[in-house]
Design a protein around this motif. Structure first.
Motif, PDB file in Angstrom:
ATOM      1  N   GLY A 291      20.257   9.203  -0.460  1.00 42.68           N
ATOM      2  CA  GLY A 291      19.995   9.718  -1.811  1.00 42.68           C
ATOM      3  C   GLY A 291      18.557   9.453  -2.205  1.00 42.68           C
ATOM      4  N   THR A 292      18.201   9.812  -3.437  1.00 39.32           N
ATOM      5  CA  THR A 292      16.803   9.619  -3.862  1.00 39.32           C
ATOM      6  C   THR A 292      16.525   8.157  -4.197  1.00 39.32           C
ATOM      7  N   ALA A 293      17.514   7.431  -4.741  1.00 37.71           N
ATOM      8  CA  ALA A 293      17.293   6.030  -5.131  1.00 37.71           C
ATOM      9  C   ALA A 293      16.916   5.163  -3.938  1.00 37.71           C
ATOM     10  N   GLN A 294      17.306   5.598  -2.723  1.00 36.68           N
ATOM     11  CA  GLN A 294      17.064   4.785  -1.525  1.00 36.68           C
ATOM     12  C   GLN A 294      15.589   4.791  -1.084  1.00 36.68           C
ATOM     13  N   GLY A 295      14.776   5.656  -1.665  1.00 33.97           N
ATOM     14  CA  GLY A 295      13.345   5.659  -1.327  1.00 33.97           C
ATOM     15  C   GLY A 295      13.062   5.970   0.134  1.00 33.97           C
ATOM     16  N   LEU A 296      13.897   6.803   0.739  1.00 41.41           N
ATOM     17  CA  LEU A 296      13.772   7.047   2.188  1.00 41.41           C
ATOM     18  C   LEU A 296      12.605   7.949   2.566  1.00 41.41           C
ATOM     19  N   GLN A 297      11.935   8.532   1.553  1.00 40.00           N
ATOM     20  CA  GLN A 297      10.762   9.360   1.877  1.00 40.00           C
ATOM     21  C   GLN A 297       9.674   8.549   2.582  1.00 40.00           C
ATOM     22  N   ILE A 298       9.774   7.222   2.517  1.00 36.23           N
ATOM     23  CA  ILE A 298       8.807   6.368   3.210  1.00 36.23           C
ATOM     24  C   ILE A 298       8.924   6.503   4.737  1.00 36.23           C
ATOM     25  N   LEU A 299      10.116   6.875   5.239  1.00 38.89           N
ATOM     26  CA  LEU A 299      10.326   6.836   6.693  1.00 38.89           C
ATOM     27  C   LEU A 299       9.583   7.929   7.472  1.00 38.89           C
TER      28      LEU A 299
ATOM     29  N   GLU B 172      16.297  17.593   2.016  1.00 42.38           N
ATOM     30  CA  GLU B 172      14.878  17.335   1.714  1.00 42.38           C
ATOM     31  C   GLU B 172      14.269  16.399   2.766  1.00 42.38           C
ATOM     32  N   PHE B 173      15.045  15.395   3.142  1.00 46.06           N
ATOM     33  CA  PHE B 173      14.612  14.395   4.133  1.00 46.06           C
ATOM     34  C   PHE B 173      14.326  15.078   5.476  1.00 46.06           C
ATOM     35  N   ASN B 174      15.238  15.947   5.903  1.00 49.55           N
ATOM     36  CA  ASN B 174      15.054  16.678   7.165  1.00 49.55           C
ATOM     37  C   ASN B 174      13.817  17.582   7.119  1.00 49.55           C
ATOM     38  N   LYS B 175      13.583  18.188   5.944  1.00 45.89           N
ATOM     39  CA  LYS B 175      12.396  19.053   5.784  1.00 45.89           C
ATOM     40  C   LYS B 175      11.118  18.231   5.940  1.00 45.89           C
ATOM     41  N   GLU B 176      11.129  17.031   5.369  1.00 45.57           N
ATOM     42  CA  GLU B 176       9.944  16.157   5.425  1.00 45.57           C
ATOM     43  C   GLU B 176       9.678  15.696   6.864  1.00 45.57           C
TER      44      GLU B 176
ATOM     45  N   CYS C 282      15.554 -13.890   7.957  1.00 43.69           N
ATOM     46  CA  CYS C 282      16.303 -12.969   8.824  1.00 43.69           C
ATOM     47  C   CYS C 282      15.597 -11.634   9.010  1.00 43.69           C
ATOM     48  N   GLY C 283      14.313 -11.548   8.632  1.00 42.04           N
ATOM     49  CA  GLY C 283      13.630 -10.268   8.805  1.00 42.04           C
ATOM     50  C   GLY C 283      12.278 -10.251   8.137  1.00 42.04           C
ATOM     51  N   MET C 284      11.774  -9.053   7.891  1.00 44.41           N
ATOM     52  CA  MET C 284      10.452  -8.893   7.276  1.00 44.41           C
ATOM     53  C   MET C 284      10.507  -7.792   6.218  1.00 44.41           C
ATOM     54  N   CYS C 285       9.671  -7.953   5.185  1.00 43.44           N
ATOM     55  CA  CYS C 285       9.639  -6.980   4.087  1.00 43.44           C
ATOM     56  C   CYS C 285       8.246  -6.409   3.904  1.00 43.44           C
ATOM     57  N   SER C 286       8.209  -5.154   3.462  1.00 41.10           N
ATOM     58  CA  SER C 286       6.940  -4.547   3.038  1.00 41.10           C
ATOM     59  C   SER C 286       7.110  -4.117   1.589  1.00 41.10           C
ATOM     60  N   SER C 287       6.001  -3.807   0.933  1.00 41.06           N
ATOM     61  CA  SER C 287       6.079  -3.343  -0.454  1.00 41.06           C
ATOM     62  C   SER C 287       6.814  -1.998  -0.507  1.00 41.06           C
ATOM     63  N   ILE C 288       7.424  -1.736  -1.649  1.00 42.40           N
ATOM     64  CA  ILE C 288       8.132  -0.466  -1.840  1.00 42.40           C
ATOM     65  C   ILE C 288       7.124   0.691  -1.730  1.00 42.40           C
ATOM     66  N   GLY C 289       7.480   1.698  -0.929  1.00 43.78           N
ATOM     67  CA  GLY C 289       6.675   2.928  -0.870  1.00 43.78           C
ATOM     68  C   GLY C 289       5.381   2.836  -0.070  1.00 43.78           C
ATOM     69  N   ASP C 290       5.107   1.701   0.576  1.00 45.86           N
ATOM     70  CA  ASP C 290       3.843   1.546   1.316  1.00 45.86           C
ATOM     71  C   ASP C 290       4.086   1.760   2.811  1.00 45.86           C
ATOM     72  N   ALA C 291       3.862   2.996   3.277  1.00 43.99           N
ATOM     73  CA  ALA C 291       4.173   3.352   4.668  1.00 43.99           C
ATOM     74  C   ALA C 291       3.293   2.588   5.661  1.00 43.99           C
ATOM     75  N   GLU C 292       2.042   2.358   5.299  1.00 42.68           N
ATOM     76  CA  GLU C 292       1.149   1.636   6.219  1.00 42.68           C
ATOM     77  C   GLU C 292       1.631   0.206   6.435  1.00 42.68           C
ATOM     78  N   GLN C 293       1.985  -0.431   5.323  1.00 42.95           N
ATOM     79  CA  GLN C 293       2.491  -1.807   5.420  1.00 42.95           C
ATOM     80  C   GLN C 293       3.791  -1.844   6.219  1.00 42.95           C
TER      81      GLN C 293
END
Length: 378
Positions: free
Chosen positions: A211-219, A244-248, A324-335
């Motif tokens: 969905g849109t709330a998941q912020g998956l456009q970063i992938l 939309e995700f598949n189009k991107e 148990c893992g690593m985090c990056s900032s929300i929406g920051d694809a480079e990070q």
């Protein structure tokens, strides 16, 4: 939760709608004249009429309102006897008015489990912040909290937000009670899953609602930055953002980085995760999501998965606490692409063990259900 209560000797009646989520169409075999009353695993289920949510925001509003009206009427007219009413509140919060209607008619305590914070959720998801819309919602929320005996919230940040409203809520009746993962979420032996090719790529799983709330456009943007790395994003699920995700993905020409698998029974999720190296979750950039602990995190941790998250706030706190893992900032694809490269050379076995250990200490189903039972009896 209902199945667990039945196992513990409670008689449970569920009042819910005709199923239509997440695709917005009434499920096959259900309808206004079909399967409105059933017994499932010892639980009595009463399905009240509602308008399916469809795919437009108007459809969603009609869906919300129709359940609320049906529920309030059912609360006044239906003959159900109970000692407690428990409202399980994922959006929309309007549904809780049905729970209060039942509790008032029967003169019994009303318990509320807040998984979506309102009006914050409305502002974040719809972008509407006009006082004309938000003020009445705020009034409704005040009414709901006032007419609830015990409030449970899924994160410490939610507890604070509820207690610090303009009309304050008594802190003694607000409790942090996180979501657990079902018991079939277990670490499982890596085995061949037909949908996933056995190659040497570093596989990152995402399971659930797209969905849109998941912020998956970063992938797709991250995949583009990782075009020289042997990385595969294994996406298991569907939802309103999928097209939309598949189009991107196509627009960025990174189809070779994604393996798209349709929605699967939840029971199969552990086997999909077992074939992957890490599990991913992300959010849209909004204050509300930093206050949220998504249920996906618990199910990943239950399966002993190393976590990659594009998330801040509560999710980041847990991943760091658990180591148990690593985090990056929300929406920051480079990070995020840098985090993924670091994960590719990290000690994944240790992260996976830490993940499961933290889950057992904080999110175990039996432990949390025992706590809930104490609230019923105190």
């Amino acid at each position: 939760m209902c199945q667990e209560w039945v196992k513990r000797g409670y008689k449970v009646t569920v009042v819910t709608g005709i199923p239509n989520y997440p695709m917005g169409k009434t499920f096959e075999g259900y309808g206004l004249t079909k399967k409105r009353h059933e017994i499932w695993n010892g639980i009595e289920i009463i399905r009240i009429p509602l308008i399916p949510r469809g795919s437009s925001s108007i459809g969603m509003i009609l869906n919300y309102l129709s359940f609320m009206i049906s529920g309030i009427i059912a609360g006044k007219l239906k003959k159900i006897n109970a000692e407690y009413v428990f409202s399980f509140e994922v959006s929309p919060m309007t549904q809780v008015l049905a729970g209060i209607s039942f509790a008032k008619k029967m003169g019994v305590p009303h318990y509320l489990y807040v998984q979506d914070l309102w009006p914050e959720n409305v502002i974040t998801v719809t972008g509407i912040s006009s006082p004309t819309v938000i003020k009445p919602i705020d009034k409704m929320v005040d009414y709901i909290y006032k007419n609830t005996d015990e409030i449970f919230a899924t994160s410490p940040s939610f507890v604070e937000a509820i207690c610090n409203r303009k009309v304050p809520v008594d802190r003694n009746k607000v409790h942090y009670w996180p979501q657990y993962a079902e018991e079939f979420y277990q670490p499982c032996e890596k085995k061949h899953v037909p949908e996933i090719p056995e190659d040497n790529s570093f596989k990152i799983a995402f399971t659930g609602n797209i969905g849109t709330a998941q912020g998956l456009q970063i992938l797709p943007a991250t995949a583009e930055l990782l075009k020289d790395e042997d990385v595969t994003f294994v996406m298991v699920g569907d939802g309103r953002y999928l097209e939309e995700f598949n189009k991107e993905i196509a627009r960025r020409n990174v189809q070779n980085k994604f393996l798209m698998i349709s929605r699967q029974p939840a029971e199969r999720v552990p086997e999909f995760l077992s074939t992957c190296d890490a599990a991913f979750l992300s959010f849209q950039n909004a204050k509300l999501w930093t206050m949220t602990i998504p249920a996906k995190l618990q199910s990943y941790m239950a399966c002993g998965m190393p976590i990659i998250a594009a998330a801040q706030g509560e999710t980041e706190r847990i991943v760091r606490e658990a180591e148990c893992g690593m985090c990056s900032s929300i929406g920051d694809a480079e990070q995020l692409s840098a985090v993924i490269k670091n994960m590719m050379s990290a000690d994944l076995d240790e992260m996976g063990e830490n993940s499961r250990k933290y889950f057992e200490q904080h999110f175990d189903k039996q432990m949390l259900m025992n706590q809930m039972e104490e609230y019923f009896h105190h």
